[in-house]
Design an enzyme around this catalytic site. Structure first.
Site, short mmCIF file in Angstrom:
data_model
loop_
_atom_site.label_atom_id
_atom_site.label_comp_id
_atom_site.label_asym_id
_atom_site.label_seq_id
_atom_site.Cartn_x
_atom_site.Cartn_y
_atom_site.Cartn_z
N MET A 119 0.47 -11.75 17.40
CA MET A 119 -0.62 -11.13 18.41
C MET A 119 -1.50 -10.18 17.29
O MET A 119 -1.71 -8.96 17.67
CB MET A 119 -0.09 -10.21 19.23
CG MET A 119 1.00 -10.88 20.38
SD MET A 119 0.23 -12.42 20.86
CE MET A 119 -0.59 -11.52 22.57
N ARG A 120 -2.12 -10.80 16.29
CA ARG A 120 -3.09 -10.27 15.64
C ARG A 120 -4.34 -11.33 15.19
O ARG A 120 -4.08 -12.51 15.21
CB ARG A 120 -2.37 -10.05 14.02
CG ARG A 120 -1.24 -9.25 14.01
CD ARG A 120 -1.57 -7.66 14.38
NE ARG A 120 -2.68 -7.19 13.48
CZ ARG A 120 -3.28 -6.11 13.53
NH1 ARG A 120 -2.82 -5.27 14.68
NH2 ARG A 120 -4.07 -5.62 12.88
N HIS A 155 -1.59 -21.02 22.58
CA HIS A 155 -2.31 -20.10 23.33
C HIS A 155 -1.97 -20.50 24.77
O HIS A 155 -2.09 -21.53 25.15
CB HIS A 155 -4.10 -20.07 23.15
CG HIS A 155 -4.55 -19.19 24.03
ND1 HIS A 155 -4.67 -17.63 23.86
CD2 HIS A 155 -5.13 -19.29 25.22
CE1 HIS A 155 -5.37 -17.10 24.74
NE2 HIS A 155 -5.73 -18.26 25.67
N THR A 194 -9.65 -21.57 13.92
CA THR A 194 -10.76 -21.54 13.31
C THR A 194 -11.23 -20.05 13.37
O THR A 194 -10.51 -19.02 14.09
CB THR A 194 -12.03 -22.40 13.72
OG1 THR A 194 -11.96 -22.15 15.22
CG2 THR A 194 -11.78 -23.74 13.82
N ASP A 248 -9.14 -18.15 19.48
CA ASP A 248 -8.65 -19.13 20.34
C ASP A 248 -9.84 -20.36 20.61
O ASP A 248 -9.93 -20.80 21.71
CB ASP A 248 -8.45 -18.39 21.61
CG ASP A 248 -7.31 -17.34 21.59
OD1 ASP A 248 -6.29 -17.61 20.81
OD2 ASP A 248 -7.28 -16.16 22.40
C1 GAR Z 1 3.71 -17.32 24.25
O1 GAR Z 1 3.45 -17.69 25.59
C2 GAR Z 1 2.39 -17.70 23.54
O2 GAR Z 1 1.60 -18.82 24.03
C3 GAR Z 1 1.61 -16.24 23.52
O3 GAR Z 1 2.58 -15.43 23.34
C4 GAR Z 1 3.77 -15.69 23.76
C5 GAR Z 1 4.84 -15.70 22.65
O4 GAR Z 1 6.18 -15.88 23.33
N1 GAR Z 1 0.53 -16.44 22.54
C6 GAR Z 1 -0.60 -15.72 22.74
O5 GAR Z 1 -0.77 -15.00 23.68
C7 GAR Z 1 -1.59 -15.68 21.39
N2 GAR Z 1 -2.66 -15.01 21.96
P1 GAR Z 1 7.27 -16.14 22.26
O6 GAR Z 1 7.08 -14.93 21.28
O7 GAR Z 1 8.64 -16.01 23.18
O8 GAR Z 1 6.95 -17.56 21.60
#
Ligand code: GAR
Length: 200
Positions: free
Chosen positions: A99-100, A118, A150, A154
């Site tokens: 989440m960075r 995503h 890129t 997203d």
């Molecule tokens: C997942 O749903 C992933 O798609 C989302 O965070 C969750 C992580 O779960 N990613 C984002 O929102 C990226 N912007 P996890 O740590 O259990 O894999």
């Protein structure tokens, strides 16, 4: 051997699904690839323990300890290089709930070998709170997308998608859980297909 380095921030269930697939399908033999390391920007990320249990090297880089995004991303690049030391081909870098927002410099340095998952059907709903936004928009379907990263958040070429129906009246949390279960199937599959591409 092609190294894979996974970046996480939280529970790491996608990372665990990738580790499981790599082990069960013997990726070192079938794809010549292995997960060489997991990096988290949070020391309390649940995924770190899962990675250690699976015998994978881990590192924590707390972004709050860095003066700028650039400084954090430089350290991230150095840690990836450390996990990839001695390899003939640069590592594939997998964002799995990381989440960075990455700097353009980092993205450029890893272009063509940087993937993200995503939790929406991109190009719909980039950014956060994807499931609530899909429900609020009255979408009948939701899902997840694996794409190349890129410079634009997203965006980037889509490598695979999973579609999940939105059930009448369901909460964002319930929808998120059903999408996540599909992410666990989608991400390993997309990584395998990516590694099999000529010149990947
Ligand atoms: C997942 O749903 C992933 O798609 C989302 O965070 C969750 C992580 O779960 N990613 C984002 O929102 C990226 N912007 P996890 O740590 O259990 O894999």
């Amino acid at each position: 051997m092609r190294n894979i380095v996974v970046l996480i921030s939280g529970s790491g269930s996608n990372m665990a699904a990738i580790l499981r697939a790599a082990q069960q399908e013997d990726w070192s033999v079938t794809l010549g690839a292995r997960v060489a390391g997991v990096i988290s920007n949070r020391a309390d990320a649940g995924g770190l323990a899962l990675a250690r249990q699976a015998g994978v090297a881990t590192a924590v880089l707390d972004h709050r300890a860095f003066a700028s995004r650039e400084a954090f991303d430089e350290a991230l690049g150095r840690q990836i290089a450390q996990f990839d030391a001695g390899a003939a081909v640069p590592a594939l870098v997998i964002l799995a709930g990381f989440m960075r927002i990455l700097t353009p410099g980092f993205v450029a340095a890893h272009a063509g070998r940087l993937l993200n998952i995503h939790p929406s059907l991109l190009p719909a709903f980039p950014g956060l709170h994807t499931h609530q936004r899909a429900i609020d928009a009255g979408c009948h379907i939701a899902g997840a997308t694996v794409h190349e990263v890129t410079a634009e958040l997203d965006h980037g070429p889509i490598l695979g998608q999973a579609v999940v129906p939105v059930l009448p009246g369901e909460s964002a949390d319930r929808l998120a859980a059903r999408v996540l279960a599909q992410e666990h199937l989608l991400y390993p599959r997309a990584i395998k297909a990516f590694l099999r591409r000529p010149g990947a």
